[in-house]
Design an enzyme around this catalytic site. Structure first.
Site, mmCIF file in Angstrom:
data_model
loop_
_atom_site.group_PDB
_atom_site.id
_atom_site.type_symbol
_atom_site.label_atom_id
_atom_site.label_comp_id
_atom_site.label_asym_id
_atom_site.label_seq_id
_atom_site.Cartn_x
_atom_site.Cartn_y
_atom_site.Cartn_z
ATOM 1 N N ARG A 133 48.179 26.522 5.312
ATOM 2 C CA ARG A 133 48.774 25.739 4.228
ATOM 3 C C ARG A 133 47.973 24.473 3.930
ATOM 4 N NH1 ARG A 133 54.573 24.456 5.870
ATOM 5 N NH2 ARG A 133 53.498 24.212 7.841
ATOM 6 N N ASN A 160 55.065 28.710 4.410
ATOM 7 C CA ASN A 160 55.227 29.724 5.444
ATOM 8 C C ASN A 160 56.521 30.476 5.161
ATOM 9 O OD1 ASN A 160 52.930 29.056 6.897
ATOM 10 N ND2 ASN A 160 54.004 27.744 8.333
#
Length: 88
Positions: free
Chosen positions: A18, A36
């Site tokens: 990320r 996520n």
């Protein structure tokens, strides 16, 4: 402007996917988000100029150095006027 939604599967959580994705997005001036997911995948939406968005989609095929990408699903979405990139 275009928008693509991606779902990346493999070893993609706990490997700075990320954060790395957010850096790539900033470098390409792409808005959207990355998160996520409960199933261990990473989902993202990229919105911007076509070449920049496609560069992010291509980056997802590889990810950061510690990632092991097994598959990437890509879908077109209608642009929503996103102005920034969020890590969720």
């Amino acid at each position: 402007m275009i928008r693509r939604r991606v779902v990346v599967r493999g070893r993609v959580q706990g490997v700075f996917f990320r954060a790395s994705c957010a850096q790539e997005a900033a470098g390409h001036q792409v808005a959207g988000w990355v998160s996520n997911e409960p199933d261990g995948s990473v989902a993202a939406a990229f919105e911007g100029e076509p070449d920049d968005v496609e560069a992010l989609v291509a980056w997802c095929q590889i990810g950061p150095p510690a990632a092991v990408v097994e598959s990437v699903d890509v879908a077109d979405e209608e642009p929503r006027g996103a102005q920034r990139f969020d890590v969720r």
